[in-house]
Design an enzyme around this catalytic site. Structure first.
Site, PDB file in Angstrom:
ATOM      1  N   GLY A 105       0.775  -1.234   0.000  1.00 24.03           N
ATOM      2  CA  GLY A 105       0.000   0.000   0.000  1.00 24.03           C
ATOM      3  C   GLY A 105       0.805   1.282   0.000  1.00 24.03           C
ATOM      4  CD1 TRP A 163       4.655   3.159  -4.720  1.00 25.26           C
ATOM      5  CD2 TRP A 163       3.877   2.762  -6.782  1.00 25.26           C
ATOM      6  NE1 TRP A 163       5.732   3.016  -5.544  1.00 25.26           N
ATOM      7  CE2 TRP A 163       5.298   2.775  -6.810  1.00 25.26           C
ATOM      8  CE3 TRP A 163       3.182   2.519  -7.952  1.00 25.26           C
ATOM      9  CZ2 TRP A 163       6.012   2.567  -7.988  1.00 25.26           C
ATOM     10  CZ3 TRP A 163       3.893   2.301  -9.132  1.00 25.26           C
ATOM     11  CH2 TRP A 163       5.297   2.330  -9.147  1.00 25.26           C
ATOM     12  CG  ASP A 175      -0.846  -7.135  -4.829  1.00 26.37           C
ATOM     13  OD1 ASP A 175      -0.613  -8.363  -4.912  1.00 26.37           O
ATOM     14  OD2 ASP A 175       0.053  -6.283  -4.808  1.00 26.37           O
ATOM     15  CE  LYS A 184       8.476  -3.692  -9.568  1.00 23.10           C
ATOM     16  NZ  LYS A 184       8.617  -3.845  -8.105  1.00 23.10           N
TER      17      LYS A 184
END
EC number: 2.1.1.166
Length: 208
Positions: free
Chosen positions: A63, A65, A83, A164
């Site tokens: 959590g 971000w 997630d 990413k």
């Protein structure tokens, strides 16, 4: 097979982790993860967020971000996080537990945010690593493609994408795919990203 040099179960990894200045800073500031500092560094350059935005956060646990984004988009903004791992509740964040590659999960995600209604899609998703570069990079690019496909479905015109990925074979093609959807594409390697890590962050802005 897990590369013992960087395995999260190894004493060496744990020693390095707890000596890390960003880990210490995260603990001191009571942040959920050191990744908060990565997003902060990128946002200081690329100015991704503003008040009232709708943001999707993929690979959101634990959590870090989501908490950062919440501080930038304010009470009128909206965050939908997803997630496969559980995430402790954050006030104002809608959390969906599940694999976004599962059509049933992505269907719920799209229903929550609506079509072409999202300002920013974030993806900090990472594969379970094997220590074998070609496998790890391929898995990372696969996750990047999942996130890019979500952008195609939900991101509004001129919206932004931060993802990413691992450096290696397949990254150049992935960058071309990102370029096909966005006018501006940059690669960032924030200081909080460990020097030995293959990870880089692609910042894409101005969805076509």
């Amino acid at each position: 097979m897990v590369n013992s040099k960087y395995s999260m179960c190894s004493s060496g990894w744990l020693q390095k982790h707890f000596k890390d200045q960003y880990v210490k800073a995260a603990q001191r500031q009571k942040l959920r993860s050191r990744s908060w500092f990565k997003l902060d560094a990128i946002n200081r350059i690329d100015a991704l967020f503003s008040t009232g935005m709708t943001v999707i956060d993929l690979g959101s646990a634990p959590g870090g971000w989501a908490l950062y984004v919440k501080s930038k988009i304010g009470k009128t903004g909206r965050i939908v996080a997803c997630d496969i791992l559980s995430m402790r509740n954050i006030s104002g964040v809608n959390f969906l537990k599940g694999d976004c590659s599962n059509p049933n999960i992505s269907k719920i995600l799209y229903k929550w945010v609506g079509q072409k209604q999202v300002n920013v899609v974030l993806s900090d998703m990472a594969p379970n690593t094997t220590g074998i570069s070609i496998i790890d990079v391929s898995r990372s690019i696969h996750l990047g493609n999942l996130a890019l496909n979500i952008c195609r479905n939900v991101l509004m015109h001129r919206g932004a994408f931060l993802v990413k990925v691992f450096q290696g074979k397949g990254l150049d093609k992935y960058l071309c795919d990102v370029h096909s959807l966005f006018n501006i594409v940059r690669i960032r390697k924030p200081d909080a990203s460990r020097s030995h890590s293959r990870e880089v962050y692609i910042v894409a802005k101005e969805r076509k």
